[in-house]
Design an enzyme around this catalytic site. Structure first.
Site, PDB file in Angstrom:
ATOM      1  N   ASP A 270       0.889  -1.258  -0.001  1.00 39.86           N
ATOM      2  CA  ASP A 270      -0.017   0.088   0.023  1.00 39.86           C
ATOM      3  C   ASP A 270       0.937   1.127   0.085  1.00 39.86           C
ATOM      4  OD1 ASP A 270      -2.164  -1.729   0.118  1.00 39.86           O
ATOM      5  OD2 ASP A 270      -2.338  -1.435   2.464  1.00 39.86           O
TER       6      ASP A 270
HETATM    7  N1  URA Z   1      -1.085  -5.874   3.904  1.00 34.40           N
HETATM    8  C1  URA Z   1      -1.628  -4.898   3.766  1.00 34.40           C
HETATM    9  O1  URA Z   1      -2.593  -4.544   4.527  1.00 34.40           O
HETATM   10  N2  URA Z   1      -1.057  -3.800   3.186  1.00 34.40           N
HETATM   11  C2  URA Z   1       0.054  -3.953   2.591  1.00 34.40           C
HETATM   12  O2  URA Z   1       0.792  -3.027   1.849  1.00 34.40           O
HETATM   13  C3  URA Z   1       0.541  -5.277   2.361  1.00 34.40           C
HETATM   14  C4  URA Z   1      -0.134  -6.353   3.109  1.00 34.40           C
END
Ligand code: URA
Length: 243
Positions: free
Chosen positions: A104
């Site tokens: 993310d």
């Molecule tokens: N899980 C998440 O919630 N975000 C990420 O970026 C990677 C794994």
């Protein structure tokens, strides 16, 4: 790679025609005439000649970058909202590479980028069960029963999560630091898992993927993976999928 495929990729002839050229004794490998149909060559290493000219393959160099992604960069080749992308961090990489899986915008940590589509598929396909390790600061003090339910599997809106390894690393009066290892790669999976036990994620970092770690890489830093590391990752995927 098969010699005929190499010749075809270099635009010398179709694959079938290239095979005929090999049969006819028109191709040399490292100075030797070859007529063996299944001859294997290593692009960039073996010298292939046709009519006295060296034939270069058009296959681009496959590269594999290990990046320690800072938060505030999007895992995409471009962003309609104009936010910085992870590619902005890789100034001296000329090849067109793309992220292997996603983190993310606000997640930091280990990210591989490559131009090898087959490799990407091996790394992200759930069948191959590549392990990803995260450190998550979450709100509140997580209890042992909550840790256990997370490691057994949780019901999220897209179904049960597979069993995970979960460990409490640190805790203060208000928050907890968890280490969570999963092999699935659902969207926002760690954040949704933590939220579902009532402990929303405050900060998330990926610290491991298979046997790789961030050792020696500061935030925003990157390095090329070694050939042997790439092979090891492929072997990991292969061996796990046979279970
Ligand atoms: N899980 C998440 O919630 N975000 C990420 O970026 C990677 C794994």
């Amino acid at each position: 790679m098969r010699l005929a495929k190499y010749l075809a990729q270099a635009g010398i002839a179709s694959r079938r025609h290239a095979e005929q050229m090999i049969k006819n004794g028109e191709i040399k490998v490292n100075g030797q005439l070859v007529t063996e149909m299944g001859t294997q060559v290593e692009p960039g290493k073996d010298v292939i000649e046709y009519q006295g000219r060296i034939v270069g393959s058009t296959r681009p160099r496959m590269i594999y970058v290990l990046l320690n992604k800072p938060a505030g960069f999007i895992c995409s080749v471009d962003d309609p909202q104009g936010r910085p992308t992870v590619l902005d961090l890789l100034k001296d990489i000329k090849e067109r590479i793309y992220p292997v899986g996603r983190l993310d915008f606000d997640t930091s940590g280990l990210l591989i980028l490559s131009n090898d589509g087959e490799f990407t598929n091996l790394m992200i396909h759930p069948r191959y069960k590549i392990k990803k390790k995260y450190e998550a600061w979450v709100r509140g003090r997580v209890s042992q029963p909550e840790l256990s339910s997370m490691s057994r599997g949780l019901m999220l809106e897209d179904g049960m999560t597979a069993p995970a390894q979960v460990r409490l690393i640190a805790q203060d009066e208000k928050n907890s630091l968890l280490e969570i290892t999963i092999h699935e790669g659902r969207k926002r999976q760690i954040k949704r898992m933590c939220a579902s036990i009532g402990h929303p994620v405050l900060n998330l970092k990926r610290t491991g993927l298979a046997f790789l770690s961030l050792q020696g890489l500061e935030e925003g830093g990157y390095r090329l993976l070694k050939e042997q590391e790439v092979q090891q990752l492929k072997d990991c995927a292969g061996s796990i999928s046979e279970d």
